[in-house]
Design a protein around this motif. Structure first.
Motif, PDB file in Angstrom:
ATOM      1  N   LEU A 247      10.108  19.335  -5.148  1.00 13.69           N
ATOM      2  CA  LEU A 247      10.306  19.252  -6.582  1.00 13.69           C
ATOM      3  C   LEU A 247      11.149  20.454  -6.983  1.00 13.69           C
ATOM      4  CD1 LEU A 247       9.516  17.453  -8.978  1.00 13.69           C
ATOM      5  CD2 LEU A 247       7.578  18.982  -9.396  1.00 13.69           C
ATOM      6  N   CYS A 248      12.280  20.199  -7.640  1.00 15.62           N
ATOM      7  CA  CYS A 248      13.271  21.249  -7.889  1.00 15.62           C
ATOM      8  C   CYS A 248      13.627  21.348  -9.363  1.00 15.62           C
ATOM      9  CB  CYS A 248      14.550  20.964  -7.096  1.00 15.62           C
ATOM     10  SG  CYS A 248      14.301  20.706  -5.327  1.00 15.62           S
ATOM     11  N   ILE A 249      14.025  22.558  -9.770  1.00 16.64           N
ATOM     12  CA  ILE A 249      14.578  22.784 -11.102  1.00 16.64           C
ATOM     13  C   ILE A 249      15.959  23.416 -10.925  1.00 16.64           C
ATOM     14  CG2 ILE A 249      12.314  22.992 -12.186  1.00 16.64           C
ATOM     15  CD1 ILE A 249      12.693  26.032 -12.205  1.00 16.64           C
ATOM     16  N   PRO A 250      16.806  23.403 -11.955  1.00 14.95           N
ATOM     17  CA  PRO A 250      18.178  23.904 -11.796  1.00 14.95           C
ATOM     18  C   PRO A 250      18.240  25.389 -11.455  1.00 14.95           C
ATOM     19  CG  PRO A 250      17.996  22.549 -13.757  1.00 14.95           C
ATOM     20  CD  PRO A 250      16.595  22.794 -13.279  1.00 14.95           C
ATOM     21  N   GLU A 251      19.263  25.749 -10.740  1.00 13.41           N
ATOM     22  CA  GLU A 251      19.573  27.149 -10.472  1.00 13.41           C
ATOM     23  C   GLU A 251      20.299  27.742 -11.694  1.00 13.41           C
ATOM     24  OE1 GLU A 251      18.848  28.776  -7.693  1.00 13.41           O
ATOM     25  OE2 GLU A 251      18.357  27.176  -6.265  1.00 13.41           O
ATOM     26  N   GLY A 252      20.277  29.067 -11.793  1.00 14.46           N
ATOM     27  CA  GLY A 252      21.104  29.745 -12.769  1.00 14.46           C
ATOM     28  C   GLY A 252      20.601  29.750 -14.198  1.00 14.46           C
ATOM     29  N   ILE A 253      19.334  29.411 -14.421  1.00 15.26           N
ATOM     30  CA  ILE A 253      18.804  29.430 -15.786  1.00 15.26           C
ATOM     31  C   ILE A 253      17.663  30.439 -15.941  1.00 15.26           C
ATOM     32  CG2 ILE A 253      19.548  27.086 -16.319  1.00 15.26           C
ATOM     33  CD1 ILE A 253      16.682  26.140 -15.831  1.00 15.26           C
ATOM     34  N   GLY A 254      17.576  31.373 -14.991  1.00 23.32           N
ATOM     35  CA  GLY A 254      16.621  32.469 -15.136  1.00 23.32           C
ATOM     36  C   GLY A 254      15.419  32.437 -14.228  1.00 23.32           C
ATOM     37  N   TYR A 255      15.269  31.374 -13.432  1.00 23.86           N
ATOM     38  CA  TYR A 255      14.078  31.240 -12.585  1.00 23.86           C
ATOM     39  C   TYR A 255      14.348  31.756 -11.174  1.00 23.86           C
ATOM     40  CZ  TYR A 255      11.923  28.457 -16.239  1.00 23.86           C
ATOM     41  OH  TYR A 255      11.373  28.040 -17.432  1.00 23.86           O
TER      42      TYR A 255
END
Length: 271
Positions: A247-255
């Protein structure tokens, strides 16, 4: 303000149309500590009987009511969805923890207790503010993130997360004993360690947000980070890798951590 606020339209697993998400709001309440000690955050542990995130440690929050939107309009905010969500975050904080944030007026413990009891009895926050001569400072809430899952669960929440500093260490947070059975103050890293040890349960969005919050040594650092990373809708995706599904979330948004094996993911509803 915010950007990229499109909510998922298709279930990422089944390909079926998603139900209309329920607007919700969550508040990360910071309590800075002296010296180089990491700030504490207020967490509540939800009742095992709750439909969503049963037994999990979460930030205070809940669904946005029509009365919250009406109050935002009354206060002159054209973006009533944004400011209604901020009002809901303040209201839920009072209801769930007994802590009143972004409120100007008489906040003596007895007055906050009375306001909390009135909210539980169904009195709307605008009426309480009129009765108690309270004014809300909605711009004190710092937009942090926004999450909406891509899965057609029993209920789908479109949740806006805000942050606020609350350095009144004398103000006592107390559990509401309805939706929640316990609450505690802890650093973000401390909550992650409790979860790793099996002492608390945290669901996927909470874990990712705690990892992000663990980067900061003060509320000011967190607020500066949020200002440099405008709110983006986070809608996790499933990625097939050689060692399984993630399960993945976008890169480059602070995480700092953006994926987790599906078989390790704690989700809001029972599978």
């Amino acid at each position: 303000m915010t950007n990229n606020t499109d909510v998922p339209a298709i279930d990422a697993l089944t390909g079926k149309p998603m139900p209309k998400p329920i607007p919700a709001s969550t508040l990360v309440i910071f309590r800075d500590q002296p010296g180089a000690v990491a700030p504490e955050l207020l967490m509540v542990e939800r009742s095992a009987k709750m439909a969503f995130a049963a037994g999990a440690a979460v930030f205070p929050g809940g669904r946005v009511d029509d009365a919250d939107y009406d109050f935002a309009r009354t206060l002159g905010h054209d973006d009533f969805e944004e400011y209604g969500a901020r009002i809901a975050a303040i209201r839920e904080s009072i209801e769930e923890t007994g802590i009143a944030v972004a409120v100007d007026g008489d906040l003596a413990p007895r007055r906050v207790i009375d306001a909390r009891a009135a909210l539980h009895e169904g009195t709307i926050l605008s009426d309480i503010c009129n009765q108690f001569d309270w004014q809300l400072h909605l711009d004190k809430l710092v937009p942090f993130t926004r999450w909406c899952p891509p899965f057609a669960e029993k209920r789908v929440f479109d949740t806006r997360f805000y942050m606020i500093s609350h350095d009144d260490h004398a103000a006592e947070a107390t559990v509401d004993e309805t939706e929640n059975y316990n609450l505690f103050w802890s650093s973000a890293q401390g909550v992650l360690q409790k979860a790793e040890a099996g002492d608390v349960k945290i669901i996927f969005p909470t874990k990712r947000n705690l990892e992000r919050l663990a980067q900061f040594g003060s509320f000011a650092e967190a607020a500066d980070h949020s200002n440099r990373h405008p709110v983006t809708m986070v809608s996790p995706t499933i990625e097939k890798r050689d060692d399984g599904a993630y399960l993945c979330i976008p890169e480059g948004i602070g995480y700092p951590v953006t994926s987790e094996p599906m078989d390790a993911v704690q989700r809001g509803f029972k599978k």
